[in-house]
Design an enzyme around this catalytic site. Sequence first.
Site, PDB file in Angstrom:
ATOM      1  CD  GLN A 147      -2.519  -1.369   2.636  1.00  0.00           C
ATOM      2  OE1 GLN A 147      -2.397  -0.515   3.497  1.00  0.00           O
ATOM      3  NE2 GLN A 147      -3.248  -2.471   2.821  1.00  0.00           N
ATOM      4  CG  HIS A 148      -0.037   4.589  -2.421  1.00  0.00           C
ATOM      5  ND1 HIS A 148       0.930   4.634  -3.400  1.00  0.00           N
ATOM      6  CD2 HIS A 148      -1.216   4.370  -3.069  1.00  0.00           C
ATOM      7  CE1 HIS A 148       0.365   4.454  -4.584  1.00  0.00           C
ATOM      8  NE2 HIS A 148      -0.928   4.287  -4.414  1.00  0.00           N
ATOM      9  CB  ALA A 149       4.804   5.550   2.065  1.00  0.00           C
ATOM     10  CB  ALA A 165       1.505   0.955  -3.567  1.00  0.00           C
ATOM     11  CG  ASP A 166       4.672   4.875  -2.396  1.00  0.00           C
ATOM     12  OD1 ASP A 166       3.495   5.221  -2.586  1.00  0.00           O
ATOM     13  OD2 ASP A 166       5.173   4.737  -1.264  1.00  0.00           O
TER      14      ASP A 166
END
Length: 603
Positions: A238-240, A248-249
């Site tokens: 998942q994004h930070a 994800a980034d």
Amino acid sequence: MELRSLKQASLTLLIVVASSYGQPAVNHQTVPGASLKMDQALLAFHNELTEEVQVFYTSDYCYKCLYQHLVTVKPNNCNASVVISTKFTLTVQVESQTRNESLCRWSQTYGEGGHYFVCIHRSEDTSKPNCIHTVTQRASNAHLPLLVSALLLAIITLLFNVALYIYRRRCTSNFIKTICCQSPQHSVDNAESHAGEADQETTNVKPTRLRSLDTFRGFSLTVMVFVNYGGGGYWFFQHAPWNGLTVADLVMPWFVFIIGTSVVLAFRSMQRKGVTHLQLLRKITWRTIVLLLLGFCFLNYSPRDGPLSWSWLRIPGVLQRLAFTYFVLSLLQTLWRQREIPLTSTHWWSQVQDLVVYWPQWLIIILLETLWLCITFLMPVPNCPTGYLGAGGIGDNGLYPNCTGGAAGYIDRVMFGDNMYRYPTCKEMYQTTQPFDPEGILGTINSIVMGFLGMQAGKIIIFYKGRNVHILCRFLVWAVLLGISAAILSKCTRDGGFIPVNKNLWSLSYVTCMGCFSFLLLGAMFFVIDIKGWWGGQPFIYPGMNSIFVYVGHSLLGFYFPFSWEMHFQQSHWEWLFQSLWGTSLWLLVAFFLYRKKFFLKI
């Protein structure tokens, strides 16, 4: 206190935590027991002191965040329990309510499904309060589903390659003459034909796409689909929350990089076909408009949300960002199309012609980056420090709660009002209240810079066609330079650099870091696929050649069966990971069938 008596003790207080970024939520409820879900653990306290104590916490991933209240433990052998998140390391502090002083503090990464017990008592030797930690139930291995899935995928890949090898061996006799007499070459523009020799006569050879670029695009798209389906619920898919990098980034800057490379290769092909400037402008304008409309009307909402409403329509978006970036990069390549200089030229700059010939483009990019730096670090923002890059909320000791994103967030809030992303990745961990859009205006500048790095990769492939060692060496040089730049800007830390690596802001260090990764990945795939021919790019090449269809399709249909379903086993990552892999595999299968049917959606 014995462990048996602890298990028999009643849980007088339970705080249910629902945060997805390692932080307990603020809502409290009293229930007789704890039902743990994935990424959760039970932390029980026993207070033997004669005074009431307060327990506070903060996540180590949250930069300079204020301690948040966790639980109150009453005196005289009272118990209290709390469900905590296990995604990130937590720092817990026990304070005396009457004396307002810290009694003990510790940092620990708790395991999924584990039960932990903390006894707060007074030491017999020093008569000072002390905290004793005990594990009453061992945690489960949260990464076991990931390891099993990786092993199964490796076995499936091995079996597929063995079956394919056997099939090819059986069919070798039918085309062995073709293999011996004709050696396919790759085209550098994914759209042009080139001449080859056969039977000592010059004939037109059917154009062959640059498979490494299609594979890179398909690999990025596959990772994007996987993380959009939740990535099995793992935080690193998942994004930070704010600064830092997760899987994800990585995806979107890879896409932007590929756009830049594709623009150079495709425009060179069209230039050789005699396409005029006016025709090019019409083509890029039409494609930009279509991408913008797709982003506005289809991907900003789910069909189950009902008809579009301006009250909640999000103006910025992923396709909008990609469309505008493509438009600017295409304009640069259209207005400054230069013919390559032969490598035998005696000019002192002939070895760096891919830089010098396009000096007007470099000048524009430098001016754009200077504009980003000036706005980011010099523009005054009301009630916020100049040059602020933090998440606001409870971060930075709670001094700037309404300054999320600094100048970038302020510009977007002035321009778009409420028509922007309402659930930024920092919202839960940093408890922010201001909207912030990761695809905002200011970040688009660095998106263009990222795409320009991709254009540089395309120019290297064109200018040094046939000199594969030179291409790979220049890719490596660019990767090293960009990697060093990212290391200097970030000081090799998550939060302590001059310009932290931040996907939400599309910071300069983020662009240089992603540029480094992009050159390395494209170079590796170019070597393995197009030079050596060790790998054909399967299965990633299939979605790579139908990227618009797969991206739009998974965005519109991703929340419907058979791509996803309502999960019932939420105690671990098994079902969520299976669902993420299942949905991603289905789209790979759809892309494969479209490839076999020779259906490619183009704009």
